[in-house]
Scaffold this active site. Sequence first.
Site, PDB file in Angstrom:
ATOM      1  N   LYS A   1       0.860  -1.183   0.000  1.00  0.00           N
ATOM      2  CA  LYS A   1       0.000   0.000   0.000  1.00  0.00           C
ATOM      3  C   LYS A   1       0.897   1.235   0.000  1.00  0.00           C
ATOM      4  CE  LYS A   1      -1.642   2.814   3.032  1.00  0.00           C
ATOM      5  NZ  LYS A   1      -1.687   4.105   2.254  1.00  0.00           N
TER       6      LYS A   1
ATOM      7  N   GLU B   1       9.935   1.906  10.580  1.00  0.00           N
ATOM      8  CA  GLU B   1      10.881   3.013  10.472  1.00  0.00           C
ATOM      9  C   GLU B   1      10.054   4.273  10.628  1.00  0.00           C
ATOM     10  OE1 GLU B   1      12.223   6.237   9.182  1.00  0.00           O
ATOM     11  OE2 GLU B   1      12.206   5.314   7.199  1.00  0.00           O
TER      12      GLU B   1
ATOM     13  N   CYS C   1      13.141  11.866   7.001  1.00  0.00           N
ATOM     14  CA  CYS C   1      13.104  11.446   8.405  1.00  0.00           C
ATOM     15  C   CYS C   1      14.470  11.519   9.061  1.00  0.00           C
ATOM     16  CB  CYS C   1      12.511  10.045   8.524  1.00  0.00           C
ATOM     17  SG  CYS C   1      13.300   8.827   7.453  1.00  0.00           S
TER      18      CYS C   1
ATOM     19  N   GLU D   1       9.063  16.717  15.307  1.00  0.00           N
ATOM     20  CA  GLU D   1       9.536  16.567  13.928  1.00  0.00           C
ATOM     21  C   GLU D   1       8.727  17.514  13.032  1.00  0.00           C
ATOM     22  OE1 GLU D   1      10.765  12.908  11.005  1.00  0.00           O
ATOM     23  OE2 GLU D   1       8.862  12.735  12.071  1.00  0.00           O
TER      24      GLU D   1
END
Length: 472
Positions: free
Chosen positions: A170, A245, A279, A378
């Site tokens: 997906k 992750e 990231c 973040e």
Amino acid sequence: MRDCTKFYIGGEWVDPVDPNRQAVENPATEETLGHISFGGRADVDRAVAAAREAFETWQFSTREERLTLLRAIQAEIEKRREDLAQAVSDEMGAPMSLANGPHVGLLAGHCATAIEILEDFAFERLDGQTLHVWEPIGVVGMITPWNWPLNQIACKVFPALATGCTMVLKPSEIAPFNACIFAEIMDAAGTPPGVFNLVNGDGPGVGEAISGHPDIDMVSFTGSTRAGIAIAQNAAPTVKRVAQELGGKSPNIVLDDGAFAKSVARGTTGMMGNSGQTCTAPSRMLVPHRRMEEAKAAAKEAAEGVIPGDPKGNATIGPVVSKAQWDKIQALIEKGVEEGATLVAGGPGKPEGLETGHYVRPTVFADVTNDMTIAREEIFGPVLTIIGYEDYDDAIRIANDTEYGLASAITGEDIELARSLAKRIRAGRVAINGGYDMHAAFGGYKKSGNGREWGRFGFEDFLEVKAVMGHG
């Protein structure tokens, strides 16, 4: 107008069980780029059934059969490089130089790496009287993000394929067209029916169905920590393996030496790449307190050299991926100002002349303390925070004072010092002066996830270990 309203299941492009046509936006123009269909649980069931049937034979495929397929995929990637780059640029706003280079390059690189590793990977080892056998875990559900879409597909699909797994992918509904082209590549390369399947959709409709599916043996997810927690919770009742992750707030310790200004400039431009939507981005730059003013000057000059603009032009960075992402970044920039950080470059609002498109001004904050919101959360945009440290012990304390632990960096002239500091950072990766390796393990400590991708480590995540005792 792009169209990918069918799913790739069992080696064929098939209609959704219940068509749910959705528009995909071009973030540079804010216009509709094309359409996909969102799938649902019934579509996932079909894809998993195809993968489960294919696994019965693919798990016993030979090393040479897998190598032959990977080499065929490698050849098809080269044929479609331009198409892949164009799709990435259109749907996530990457400048064509970035799309043609690192984005497609990582796809090709992971394929080449998987081939190299598979050629001599030991699937069996005799330990005394016991034969240890590494066998494919089974059917893998893969949920990938929009920020480095081809990279995240590649570092899951190729090792899974090489180890004998079958899969259901997906991709992100925000940037799905590159994945549709990838499915065409898999088909053209002769992937056996059911080994690779693609179902488009969102998290509630498809992601949840994958993570909780009883016939999926493993879920490999890349995305936010929030979503990763939900996936792990949904997967728990079926006791499947979950590899994640997740987010990062990576420190970049700039050493107190003669290369200081150069290191600050390098760290600033590195943070801005891919519009800050990485990231592992070195978003917390740590500099000596006594050199903060010098850091401000170097960072300001570097940030002002980063030019946002049309991805099809000569811009350094394009827009961020969506209005929702733009709004989040703007709120955090405002928060930084409110909490008293010094705005060195950029700031709220869009760059001059770029009223259309989700463009963000390359922004630098200095005099940041590690308890400020912009140092904790973040941001996922072109926003750098510069934090002062007293000495290297203090730098390590600040670097590790985060709930994340995905990546980190150390920049400077003293390699021995950098090596010693690297051992003290609690993160899955440490890059000394921009060091990079396609074989290096990729994954995080703490809330940055679990498991490892890339290289030989990526193979291991898709394998079970069987002990055959008394084998002799």
